[in-house]
Structure formats: structure tokens, C-alpha cells
Motif scaffolding. Structure first.
Motif, PDB file in Angstrom:
ATOM      1  N   ILE A  31       0.834  -1.213   0.000  1.00 33.64           N
ATOM      2  CA  ILE A  31       0.000   0.000   0.000  1.00 33.64           C
ATOM      3  C   ILE A  31       0.858   1.247   0.000  1.00 33.64           C
ATOM      4  O   ILE A  31       0.594   2.227  -0.708  1.00 33.64           O
ATOM      5  CB  ILE A  31      -0.942  -0.008   1.226  1.00 33.64           C
ATOM      6  CG1 ILE A  31      -2.001  -1.102   1.070  1.00 33.64           C
ATOM      7  CG2 ILE A  31      -1.609   1.349   1.414  1.00 33.64           C
ATOM      8  CD1 ILE A  31      -2.843  -1.306   2.306  1.00 33.64           C
ATOM      9  N   VAL A  32       1.946   1.241   0.777  1.00 29.64           N
ATOM     10  CA  VAL A  32       2.780   2.434   0.928  1.00 29.64           C
ATOM     11  C   VAL A  32       3.754   2.619  -0.237  1.00 29.64           C
ATOM     12  O   VAL A  32       3.973   3.752  -0.711  1.00 29.64           O
ATOM     13  CB  VAL A  32       3.572   2.350   2.258  1.00 29.64           C
ATOM     14  CG1 VAL A  32       4.557   3.510   2.371  1.00 29.64           C
ATOM     15  CG2 VAL A  32       2.620   2.346   3.443  1.00 29.64           C
ATOM     16  N   CYS A  33       4.318   1.509  -0.732  1.00 33.53           N
ATOM     17  CA  CYS A  33       5.439   1.622  -1.671  1.00 33.53           C
ATOM     18  C   CYS A  33       5.096   1.353  -3.144  1.00 33.53           C
ATOM     19  O   CYS A  33       5.843   1.780  -4.043  1.00 33.53           O
ATOM     20  CB  CYS A  33       6.559   0.671  -1.248  1.00 33.53           C
ATOM     21  SG  CYS A  33       7.178   0.990   0.418  1.00 33.53           S
ATOM     22  N   ASP A  34       4.022   0.628  -3.421  1.00 39.59           N
ATOM     23  CA  ASP A  34       3.705   0.260  -4.805  1.00 39.59           C
ATOM     24  C   ASP A  34       3.010   1.422  -5.504  1.00 39.59           C
ATOM     25  O   ASP A  34       1.812   1.660  -5.336  1.00 39.59           O
ATOM     26  CB  ASP A  34       2.824  -0.989  -4.819  1.00 39.59           C
ATOM     27  CG  ASP A  34       2.693  -1.581  -6.221  1.00 39.59           C
ATOM     28  OD1 ASP A  34       3.090  -0.905  -7.184  1.00 39.59           O
ATOM     29  OD2 ASP A  34       2.205  -2.724  -6.340  1.00 39.59           O
ATOM     30  N   GLU A  35       3.806   2.139  -6.350  1.00 40.89           N
ATOM     31  CA  GLU A  35       3.257   3.300  -7.047  1.00 40.89           C
ATOM     32  C   GLU A  35       2.458   2.901  -8.286  1.00 40.89           C
ATOM     33  O   GLU A  35       1.771   3.741  -8.891  1.00 40.89           O
ATOM     34  CB  GLU A  35       4.398   4.227  -7.461  1.00 40.89           C
ATOM     35  CG  GLU A  35       5.159   4.787  -6.256  1.00 40.89           C
ATOM     36  CD  GLU A  35       6.294   5.690  -6.692  1.00 40.89           C
ATOM     37  OE1 GLU A  35       6.526   5.777  -7.925  1.00 40.89           O
ATOM     38  OE2 GLU A  35       6.925   6.284  -5.805  1.00 40.89           O
ATOM     39  N   ASN A  36       2.535   1.649  -8.716  1.00 41.01           N
ATOM     40  CA  ASN A  36       1.826   1.197  -9.911  1.00 41.01           C
ATOM     41  C   ASN A  36       0.380   0.786  -9.620  1.00 41.01           C
ATOM     42  O   ASN A  36      -0.374   0.469 -10.541  1.00 41.01           O
ATOM     43  CB  ASN A  36       2.560   0.012 -10.547  1.00 41.01           C
ATOM     44  CG  ASN A  36       3.956   0.415 -11.047  1.00 41.01           C
ATOM     45  OD1 ASN A  36       4.126   1.534 -11.544  1.00 41.01           O
ATOM     46  ND2 ASN A  36       4.923  -0.491 -10.897  1.00 41.01           N
ATOM     47  N   MET A  37       0.010   0.736  -8.346  1.00 37.10           N
ATOM     48  CA  MET A  37      -1.354   0.351  -7.987  1.00 37.10           C
ATOM     49  C   MET A  37      -2.332   1.460  -8.343  1.00 37.10           C
ATOM     50  O   MET A  37      -2.041   2.645  -8.181  1.00 37.10           O
ATOM     51  CB  MET A  37      -1.455   0.064  -6.479  1.00 37.10           C
ATOM     52  CG  MET A  37      -0.730  -1.183  -6.021  1.00 37.10           C
ATOM     53  SD  MET A  37      -0.952  -1.439  -4.233  1.00 37.10           S
ATOM     54  CE  MET A  37      -2.726  -1.740  -4.179  1.00 37.10           C
ATOM     55  N   THR A  38      -3.491   1.046  -8.855  1.00 39.58           N
ATOM     56  CA  THR A  38      -4.553   2.017  -9.102  1.00 39.58           C
ATOM     57  C   THR A  38      -5.209   2.383  -7.775  1.00 39.58           C
ATOM     58  O   THR A  38      -5.047   1.689  -6.756  1.00 39.58           O
ATOM     59  CB  THR A  38      -5.610   1.433 -10.040  1.00 39.58           C
ATOM     60  OG1 THR A  38      -6.235   0.312  -9.411  1.00 39.58           O
ATOM     61  CG2 THR A  38      -4.963   0.981 -11.364  1.00 39.58           C
ATOM     62  N   SER A  39      -5.954   3.452  -7.781  1.00 37.64           N
ATOM     63  CA  SER A  39      -6.621   3.894  -6.544  1.00 37.64           C
ATOM     64  C   SER A  39      -7.641   2.867  -6.078  1.00 37.64           C
ATOM     65  O   SER A  39      -7.821   2.659  -4.869  1.00 37.64           O
ATOM     66  CB  SER A  39      -7.305   5.243  -6.774  1.00 37.64           C
ATOM     67  OG  SER A  39      -8.249   5.156  -7.839  1.00 37.64           O
ATOM     68  N   GLU A  40      -8.308   2.195  -7.055  1.00 42.00           N
ATOM     69  CA  GLU A  40      -9.289   1.180  -6.693  1.00 42.00           C
ATOM     70  C   GLU A  40      -8.613  -0.011  -6.018  1.00 42.00           C
ATOM     71  O   GLU A  40      -9.112  -0.549  -5.023  1.00 42.00           O
ATOM     72  CB  GLU A  40     -10.057   0.699  -7.935  1.00 42.00           C
ATOM     73  CG  GLU A  40     -11.011   1.721  -8.535  1.00 42.00           C
ATOM     74  CD  GLU A  40     -10.286   2.736  -9.399  1.00 42.00           C
ATOM     75  OE1 GLU A  40      -9.040   2.575  -9.606  1.00 42.00           O
ATOM     76  OE2 GLU A  40     -10.942   3.684  -9.854  1.00 42.00           O
TER      77      GLU A  40
END
Length: 322
Positions: A31-40
């Protein structure tokens, strides 16, 4: 349960804690480090973490309840074991332990076993009588003369002692096989409440008092004070560890065949005695205010319970407005 079972449970709890920690750590890192995750995706993962934390909180509450229950279990059996060992070392076992009383009541299927109405009534009845005897003896030793300490017009009984004995027994019964700290706190609180209530009730109904602690430090309206509340705490220990078992031992001697009917006969007598006492004391206070008798009952009371007789019966009673 043997040592292997204890070790297995301990290992299982450790394993669950490690798995939960590792799982939450991985999700929080993502949650904190993965910048590729979408907001959903992030919101969905946050919801999963919240759900797991909610489940862990429920588990924590259950473990805390289990811990408290385990502490009580250990305290109860450890205290019972120590008291039984101490009793067995003594040559003369005058006062039985609570564990021995419990066993004897169950073995004999006694009518007053446990914490039933019958047990509580006999504790109340004996307390009413024994309290008066002890206080009269103390008065003789301290002042060198006899002085009435009764609280009812018929017989050597005082409701304050009986109610105190009943309340201490009812409130401390579940701690009879626990350590003395529980008994002290219970006695401190219960005794203070009883003493305050009795003083307030007597003054409200009869306009009189039998004690006043206004000159003592840390008092509340002169009805209770810290010193006597501490005494109540030590009485709580003495009561549930020594006095109650001895009293229960006496009650055990009452045969089952006569126990229940005798209880009801004495209960009716105590109710009548209490009502009669209330009427005579109320009429006594009215006579002090120069109120004439208004019915045949009051005339009977005036004839058989004049002020002089009432003053001898209730030597410590003082009317507030006298």
C-alpha cells in the motif's frame, strides 16, 4: 492437560501471531510503496487490512477474557491448595476452609448449600445475634458495665449486623477461594455502602442516628469515614476466610428435615419483629414531639413501650431533632 499440550497451544498461538504479522506487513508495504497500484486496488487492499485488523481486535478481546478467566482459575485453585495445606498442618481444625465447606455441602446435599435464600437467611440471622453479643462484650470490657446494643425490640438482634453479614457473604462468596486482596476491596466497598445506607435510612424514616463520624477525617456526611471503611476491608478478609466458613459449619449441623420449615418460621418472626420495632420507634419519636396517640395501636405502644423502656432497649439511639 500435560506439558506437551501446553507447549502445543503456546506454539500454535505464536504461529498465528507470526503469520498475521507477516501478512499485514506485506500488504502495508504494498500500500505504501507500490506506485503502480490504481486507486481502486489500493482502496481494496486497505479494506482487506481493516478487515484483518477488525478480526485481530476480536481475537484480542477473546484472549483478554481468556486471560482474565485463566488468572481467576489459577488464583482460585492456588488459594484453595494453600489454605488446605495450611489447615492440614494444624492439629485442631476449628475453622474449615471454604473448599471443605463446599465439599461437605455437596456431599450431604444440604438444604442451605451454595448461595441460596436459605444460606443467606441463616447468615443474616446468626449475624444479627452474634453482632449484638460481640458488641455487648466489648462494651463490658471497655466501659465496665452492660449496655444494650440491640436493634429490635424482641430478642438480642440487630439488623445492621445481619445485613452486613448477608451483604458481605453475597458479594464476596464468589471470591471465597480467591486471594485476600479481592476480599479487602469487596469488604471496603460493601461495608461502606451498607453503613451509609443504614445511617441515611434511619435518619430519613425515624429522624434519628446511632453513629456520627463528623469528627473523623475523610468522612462523608458523618455517615462513613475512611478509617472505618478500612476496617470494613479487613473485616471482608476475616469474614470470607474465617467467619463465613465457621458460620457455614454451624449451618451444616441443621438437619435437612427441619431446616427449611425452621427457616420460614424464623423469617416470619424477623419480619414481624422488624415491623413492630419500626412502629414503636416511630411512636417514640412522636411522643418526644408531644403528639398524642391517635388509634388503639399507638395507645398499646404507649402503654407497653414508654420512653423509659425504649431508652434502655436502644441506648445509643439519638433523635436528630431532639
Amino acid at each position: 492437560m500435560d506439558e506437551n499440550s501446553y507447549n502445543a497451544i503456546n506454539d500454535e498461538i505464536d504461529q498465528i501471531a507470526k503469520e498475521c504479522k507477516e501478512n499485514l506487513k506485506q500488504k502495508m508495504t504494498k500500500i505504501v510503496c507500490d506506485e503502480n497500484m490504481t486507486s481502486e486496488e489500493r482502496e481494496s487492499l486497505c479494506a482487506e487490512v481493516h478487515e484483518e485488523l477488525s478480526l485481530l481486535k476480536k481475537l484480542r478481546e477473546k484472549l483478554m477474557r481468556l486471560l482474565l478467566s485463566m488468572n481467576a482459575l489459577i488464583d482460585e485453585f492456588e488459594t484453595s491448595l494453600n489454605e488446605t495445606q495450611n489447615a492440614n498442618r494444624k492439629k485442631k481444625k476449628i475453622i474449615p476452609t471454604n473448599a471443605q465447606i463446599d465439599l461437605s455441602e455437596k456431599k450431604n446435599n444440604h438444604f442451605a448449600q451454595g448461595i441460596t435464600f436459605y444460606k443467606l437467611f441463616w447468615v443474616f440471622f446468626i449475624g444479627c445475634f452474634a453482632g449484638v453479643v460481640i458488641e455487648v462484650l466489648w462494651c463490658i470490657i471497655k466501659n465496665g458495665h452492660y449496655e444494650s446494643r440491640v436493634g429490635l425490640i424482641y430478642g438480642p438482634f440487630n439488623l445492621v449486623y445481619g445485613l452486613g453479614a448477608l451483604a458481605l457473604t453475597a458479594c464476596l462468596y464468589n471470591y471465597r477461594n480467591r486471594n485476600k486482596i479481592n476480599a479487602f476491596i469487596g469488604g471496603f466497598v460493601v461495608g461502606s455502602v451498607i453503613e451509609y445506607f443504614c445511617s441515611w435510612f434511619q435518619e430519613l424514616v425515624f429522624g434519628s442516628t446511632s453513629w456520627d463520624y463528623s469528627d473523623f477525617p475523610f468522612n462523608i456526611n458523618g455517615r462513613i469515614c475512611l478509617l472505618y471503611s478500612i476496617f470494613w476491608g479487613f473485616l471482608g478478609i476475616a469474614w470470607i476466610k474465617h467467619i463465613y466458613p465457621l458460620m457455614a459449619k454451624w449451618i451444616l449441623k441443621i438437619p435437612n428435615k427441619v431446616g427449611k420449615p425452621l427457616t420460614w418460621v424464623l423469617a416470619v418472626f424477623m419480619v414481624f419483629n422488624t415491623i413492630a420495632t419500626g412502629l414503636t420507634v416511630l411512636r417514640w419519636s412522636e411522643r418526644i414531639d408531644n403528639k398524642p396517640a391517635s388509634n388503639i395501636i399507638e395507645e398499646y405502644i404507649d402503654e407497653h413501650y414508654p420512653n423509659e423502656r425504649m431508652e434502655k432497649i436502644f441506648a445509643n439511639l439519638e433523635f436528630v431533632n431532639e
